[in-house]
Enzyme design. Structure first.
Site, PDB file in Angstrom:
ATOM      1  N   GLN A   1      -9.360  -6.788   3.048  1.00 48.65           N
ATOM      2  CA  GLN A   1      -7.932  -6.831   3.376  1.00 48.65           C
ATOM      3  C   GLN A   1      -7.656  -6.598   4.865  1.00 48.65           C
ATOM      4  O   GLN A   1      -6.499  -6.510   5.266  1.00 48.65           O
ATOM      5  CB  GLN A   1      -7.150  -5.845   2.513  1.00 48.65           C
ATOM      6  CG  GLN A   1      -7.390  -4.377   2.782  1.00 48.65           C
ATOM      7  CD  GLN A   1      -6.755  -3.488   1.720  1.00 48.65           C
ATOM      8  OE1 GLN A   1      -7.232  -3.392   0.600  1.00 48.65           O
ATOM      9  NE2 GLN A   1      -5.651  -2.827   2.058  1.00 48.65           N
TER      10      GLN A   1
ATOM     11  N   ASP B   1       4.203   0.773   0.778  1.00 50.52           N
ATOM     12  CA  ASP B   1       3.652  -0.590   0.882  1.00 50.52           C
ATOM     13  C   ASP B   1       4.367  -1.441  -0.166  1.00 50.52           C
ATOM     14  O   ASP B   1       3.795  -1.811  -1.198  1.00 50.52           O
ATOM     15  CB  ASP B   1       2.141  -0.558   0.655  1.00 50.52           C
ATOM     16  CG  ASP B   1       1.437   0.185   1.780  1.00 50.52           C
ATOM     17  OD1 ASP B   1       1.492  -0.288   2.925  1.00 50.52           O
ATOM     18  OD2 ASP B   1       0.877   1.260   1.521  1.00 50.52           O
TER      19      ASP B   1
ATOM     20  N   HIS C   1      -0.072  10.668  -0.495  1.00 55.80           N
ATOM     21  CA  HIS C   1      -1.030  10.423  -1.580  1.00 55.80           C
ATOM     22  C   HIS C   1      -0.995  11.583  -2.584  1.00 55.80           C
ATOM     23  O   HIS C   1      -1.103  11.368  -3.787  1.00 55.80           O
ATOM     24  CB  HIS C   1      -2.450  10.312  -1.036  1.00 55.80           C
ATOM     25  CG  HIS C   1      -2.689   9.112  -0.165  1.00 55.80           C
ATOM     26  ND1 HIS C   1      -2.841   9.203   1.186  1.00 55.80           N
ATOM     27  CD2 HIS C   1      -2.798   7.796  -0.470  1.00 55.80           C
ATOM     28  CE1 HIS C   1      -3.049   7.994   1.689  1.00 55.80           C
ATOM     29  NE2 HIS C   1      -3.019   7.123   0.711  1.00 55.80           N
TER      30      HIS C   1
HETATM   31  O1  PAF Z   1      -2.532   0.782  -0.343  1.00 55.45           O
HETATM   32  C1  PAF Z   1      -3.759   0.909  -0.141  1.00 55.45           C
HETATM   33  O2  PAF Z   1      -4.259   1.972   0.237  1.00 55.45           O
HETATM   34  C2  PAF Z   1      -4.673  -0.281  -0.368  1.00 55.45           C
HETATM   35  O3  PAF Z   1      -4.065  -1.473   0.000  1.00 55.45           O
HETATM   36  C3  PAF Z   1      -5.195  -0.370  -1.809  1.00 55.45           C
HETATM   37  C4  PAF Z   1      -4.076  -0.605  -2.807  1.00 55.45           C
HETATM   38  C5  PAF Z   1      -5.933   0.911  -2.176  1.00 55.45           C
HETATM   39  C6  PAF Z   1      -6.182  -1.534  -1.948  1.00 55.45           C
HETATM   40  O4  PAF Z   1      -7.265  -1.394  -1.076  1.00 55.45           O
END
Ligand code: PAF
Length: 308
Positions: free
Chosen positions: A70, A166, A43
């Site tokens: 999600q 991802d 990150h």
């Molecule tokens: O990749 C992630 O951390 C999550 O899927 C996101 C894009 C922040 C959406 O909740």
């Protein structure tokens, strides 16, 4: 860019966010890094990319929100790591201006929509969402795209940065932005993919790596080895790449494969036969213990360019 440590402003509500962003929007580009917190070096590299992109006049917003929509009913929503103080420190170190950390009620004022909830409007991601990750995580990408669309609506970024780890998520978000004509504060919204950050043994950085115990941590590096085996043999064609990857998997222990596929960069199937020099993406998902991990790598089929 300077790397001076700043203390980002924390916005908990939409009203706070709007108040913070109004003057910044007038001054330059707004660059958003959406996250679910539990931030790590992967990150950090995305926030750095955002800072570079925003420049001195622009604003970097990092959202920290664990999105219930999600997560499937048997997934790790409750035990998903929450490390807000450390997240804030990392954001400050990497030069973020605003950290948007809303509550679930702020993001879902009508409640989190449940399956079959016909009263709620959510984003329908299309057929790619049922493949790869979607096969074991039904509804996952509906949840991701819905919250990302909300974040885009609230922040109105000019640029949004997502990790390539991802990869299917990145492809679907790009498609959503194109298909729904989502734009930023000053025109088009650009989606930028940040390269995957890896540990020394190749393991892709992930917030879920902290669930792995000693043995599992060692076994988890298999995913990257499998992808690199494919990369190494890709110059000899698709079958060679897949054979090498499967061979690496057979030699490993403790890894329960979900899928291993090589597709086009937009995740469509590769043409058959594959012309030499075709760009592709190798993708893998597997369980190590109870932890589900994913990884992917760009390669070129039938070309010497990827050999190293
Ligand atoms: O990749 C992630 O951390 C999550 O899927 C996101 C894009 C922040 C959406 O909740």
């Amino acid at each position: 860019m300077s790397t001076a440590v700043t203390t980002p402003v924390v916005a908990r509500t939409r009203a706070d966010l709007f108040a913070q962003l109004a003057p910044k929007r007038a001054a330059g580009e707004v660059v958003l890094v959406p996250t679910m917190g539990a931030l790590h070096e992967g990150h950090a590299s995305l926030v750095r990319l955002a800072r570079d992109r925003a420049g001195a006049d622009g604003a970097v917003v990092v959202s920290v929100f664990v999105n219930p929509l999600q997560f499937g009913p048997d997934e790790d929503l409750d035990r998903y790591p929450r490390t807000f103080d450390a997240d804030l420190e990392l954001c400050g170190r990497e030069g973020a201006d605003v950290v948007f950390a809303p509550t679930v009620e702020e993001m879902y004022p009508g409640g989190v929509p449940r399956d079959g909830d016909t009263a709620a409007v959510t984003v329908e991601p299309g057929p790619l969402a049922d493949e790869l990750e979607g096969r074991t995580r039904p509804g996952h990408f509906r949840g991701v795209l819905t919250v990302v669309a909300k974040l885009f609506g609230l922040v109105r970024p000019d640029v949004a940065v997502f990790g390539e780890k991802d990869y299917q998520q990145l492809v679907l978000i790009r498609q959503m932005v194109a298909d729904l004509c989502i734009s930023g504060s000053h025109g088009a919204l650009e989606i930028v993919g940040g390269p995957t950050h890896r540990e020394d043994d190749g393991l892709a950085r992930s917030s879920r790596n902290r669930y792995l115990d000693g043995d599992q941590r060692r076994q988890a590096a298999t995913l990257s080895r499998v992808l690199h085996a494919a990369l190494h043999e890709a110059p000899y064609g698709l079958d060679a790449a897949l054979d090498a990857a499967r061979g690496e998997l057979r030699a490993a222990d403790g890894v329960d494969l979900d899928y291993l596929e090589i597709r086009s960069p937009d995740l469509a199937p590769l043409p058959d036969p594959v012309p030499p020099g075709t760009p592709a993406r190798a993708l893998i998902a597997a369980r190590v213990g109870t932890t589900r991990l994913i990884d992917n790598l760009a390669l070129t089929i039938g070309s010497d360019e990827t050999r190293h």
